[in-house]
Design a protein around this motif. Sequence first.
Motif, PDB file in Angstrom:
ATOM      1  N   GLY A 121       0.139  -0.521  -0.055  1.00 53.03           N
ATOM      2  CA  GLY A 121      -0.153  -0.078  -0.039  1.00 53.03           C
ATOM      3  C   GLY A 121       0.836   1.221   0.507  1.00 53.03           C
ATOM      4  N   GLN A 122       1.802   1.350   0.644  1.00 55.18           N
ATOM      5  CA  GLN A 122       2.916   2.618   0.897  1.00 55.18           C
ATOM      6  C   GLN A 122       3.745   3.055  -0.657  1.00 55.18           C
ATOM      7  N   GLN A 123       3.962   1.596  -1.262  1.00 48.79           N
ATOM      8  CA  GLN A 123       4.937   1.432  -2.234  1.00 48.79           C
ATOM      9  C   GLN A 123       4.081   2.199  -3.758  1.00 48.79           C
ATOM     10  N   ARG A 124       2.887   1.738  -3.462  1.00 48.50           N
ATOM     11  CA  ARG A 124       2.028   2.264  -4.283  1.00 48.50           C
ATOM     12  C   ARG A 124       1.477   3.462  -4.594  1.00 48.50           C
ATOM     13  N   GLN A 125       1.372   4.125  -3.612  1.00 44.49           N
ATOM     14  CA  GLN A 125       0.767   4.783  -3.257  1.00 44.49           C
ATOM     15  C   GLN A 125       2.593   6.435  -3.498  1.00 44.49           C
ATOM     16  N   LEU A 126       3.568   5.442  -2.864  1.00 45.73           N
ATOM     17  CA  LEU A 126       4.511   6.813  -3.536  1.00 45.73           C
ATOM     18  C   LEU A 126       5.060   6.467  -4.639  1.00 45.73           C
ATOM     19  N   TYR A 127       4.743   5.059  -5.463  1.00 51.20           N
ATOM     20  CA  TYR A 127       5.023   5.225  -6.992  1.00 51.20           C
ATOM     21  C   TYR A 127       4.388   5.366  -7.671  1.00 51.20           C
ATOM     22  N   SER A 128       2.729   6.345  -6.959  1.00 50.53           N
ATOM     23  CA  SER A 128       1.623   6.485  -8.097  1.00 50.53           C
ATOM     24  C   SER A 128       2.297   8.203  -8.192  1.00 50.53           C
ATOM     25  N   MET A 129       2.246   8.716  -7.007  1.00 54.22           N
ATOM     26  CA  MET A 129       2.173   9.788  -7.205  1.00 54.22           C
ATOM     27  C   MET A 129       3.980  10.250  -7.442  1.00 54.22           C
ATOM     28  N   ASN A 130       4.586   9.785  -7.632  1.00 54.25           N
ATOM     29  CA  ASN A 130       5.728  10.080  -8.459  1.00 54.25           C
ATOM     30  C   ASN A 130       5.273   9.764  -9.740  1.00 54.25           C
ATOM     31  N   VAL A 131       5.389   8.645 -10.269  1.00 60.12           N
ATOM     32  CA  VAL A 131       4.732   8.102 -11.896  1.00 60.12           C
ATOM     33  C   VAL A 131       3.953   9.060 -12.283  1.00 60.12           C
ATOM     34  N   PHE A 132       2.613   8.681 -11.947  1.00 58.06           N
ATOM     35  CA  PHE A 132       1.246   9.923 -12.378  1.00 58.06           C
ATOM     36  C   PHE A 132       1.419  10.808 -12.394  1.00 58.06           C
ATOM     37  N   GLU A 133       1.452  11.932 -11.173  1.00 58.17           N
ATOM     38  CA  GLU A 133       1.463  12.433 -10.702  1.00 58.17           C
ATOM     39  C   GLU A 133       3.009  13.558 -10.534  1.00 58.17           C
ATOM     40  N   GLY A 134       3.531  13.229 -11.134  1.00 59.65           N
ATOM     41  CA  GLY A 134       4.954  13.578 -11.415  1.00 59.65           C
ATOM     42  C   GLY A 134       5.361  14.655 -10.543  1.00 59.65           C
ATOM     43  N   MET A 135       4.896  13.769  -9.263  1.00 61.46           N
ATOM     44  CA  MET A 135       6.016  14.423  -7.513  1.00 61.46           C
ATOM     45  C   MET A 135       7.309  13.676  -7.758  1.00 61.46           C
ATOM     46  N   LYS A 136       8.421  14.841  -7.321  1.00 62.31           N
ATOM     47  CA  LYS A 136       9.609  14.090  -6.929  1.00 62.31           C
ATOM     48  C   LYS A 136       9.425  13.586  -5.406  1.00 62.31           C
ATOM     49  N   VAL A 137      10.594  12.986  -5.203  1.00 59.37           N
ATOM     50  CA  VAL A 137      10.685  12.257  -3.781  1.00 59.37           C
ATOM     51  C   VAL A 137      10.387  14.021  -2.491  1.00 59.37           C
ATOM     52  N   LYS A 138      11.078  14.952  -2.143  1.00 61.73           N
ATOM     53  CA  LYS A 138      11.145  16.561  -1.329  1.00 61.73           C
ATOM     54  C   LYS A 138       9.651  16.273  -1.401  1.00 61.73           C
ATOM     55  N   GLU A 139       8.755  16.761  -2.120  1.00 64.88           N
ATOM     56  CA  GLU A 139       7.988  16.793  -2.829  1.00 64.88           C
ATOM     57  C   GLU A 139       6.802  15.534  -2.188  1.00 64.88           C
ATOM     58  N   ILE A 140       6.637  14.526  -2.457  1.00 64.64           N
ATOM     59  CA  ILE A 140       6.022  13.375  -1.801  1.00 64.64           C
ATOM     60  C   ILE A 140       5.847  13.836  -0.114  1.00 64.64           C
ATOM     61  N   SER A 141       7.362  13.474   0.405  1.00 61.26           N
ATOM     62  CA  SER A 141       7.999  13.388   1.717  1.00 61.26           C
ATOM     63  C   SER A 141       7.671  14.708   2.205  1.00 61.26           C
ATOM     64  N   LYS A 142       6.891  16.203   1.811  1.00 66.71           N
ATOM     65  CA  LYS A 142       6.096  17.189   2.740  1.00 66.71           C
ATOM     66  C   LYS A 142       4.835  16.313   2.475  1.00 66.71           C
ATOM     67  N   ALA A 143       3.913  16.520   1.214  1.00 69.64           N
ATOM     68  CA  ALA A 143       2.801  15.691   1.517  1.00 69.64           C
ATOM     69  C   ALA A 143       2.284  14.852   1.832  1.00 69.64           C
TER      70      ALA A 143
END
Length: 171
Positions: A121-143
């Motif tokens: 679940g955690q990896q799916r969320q992070l991967y989707s945010m990165n690949v589909f939403e184009g978010m960078k690690v820093k943005e995901i970390s903050k969000a």
Amino acid sequence: MKEHSHAFSIISEYYAGHRDELVGYVERQLQSAAVAEDIVQDAFLRLLRSDKMITPVTLPGLVYTIAQRLIYDYWRRRRSADEFEHYLTSHPQTQANDVATIYSSSEMMQLLERGIVRLSGQQRQLYSMNVFEGMKVKEISKALQMNYKSVEYQLGEARKEMRTYVAQMLA
């Protein structure tokens, strides 16, 4: 368990009272009633599966945030398909195999979706945010209010698992 049934009742009451409003919002952005219905249904299913604390105050914002992310995902996939179609039409050497190539891209998208479902679940969320939403690690970390290194590690593991899965399926 009591908290889960309380959240379920909050979500179902909100769904009953605001579903049409949310469908209208999504439909205005997508110009498609059928896709809007699917996105709204998916948004509420995600809420029902969520482990986040849901209250009548936080629910409206959460519903619209999820719906907006699903809309972004839709447009991102649509843009990729349009770019691929443009590539096919601008490269005559692929014209003879158009049907096979388009079918292959559809199969590839299904393969990727099956691979993403296999992630935790955690990896799916992070991967989707990165690949589909184009978010960078820093943005995901903050969000998600997560440690940067933890996000970086989990995302790396998700990518590695996706590469392995895709390679196995294409072998």
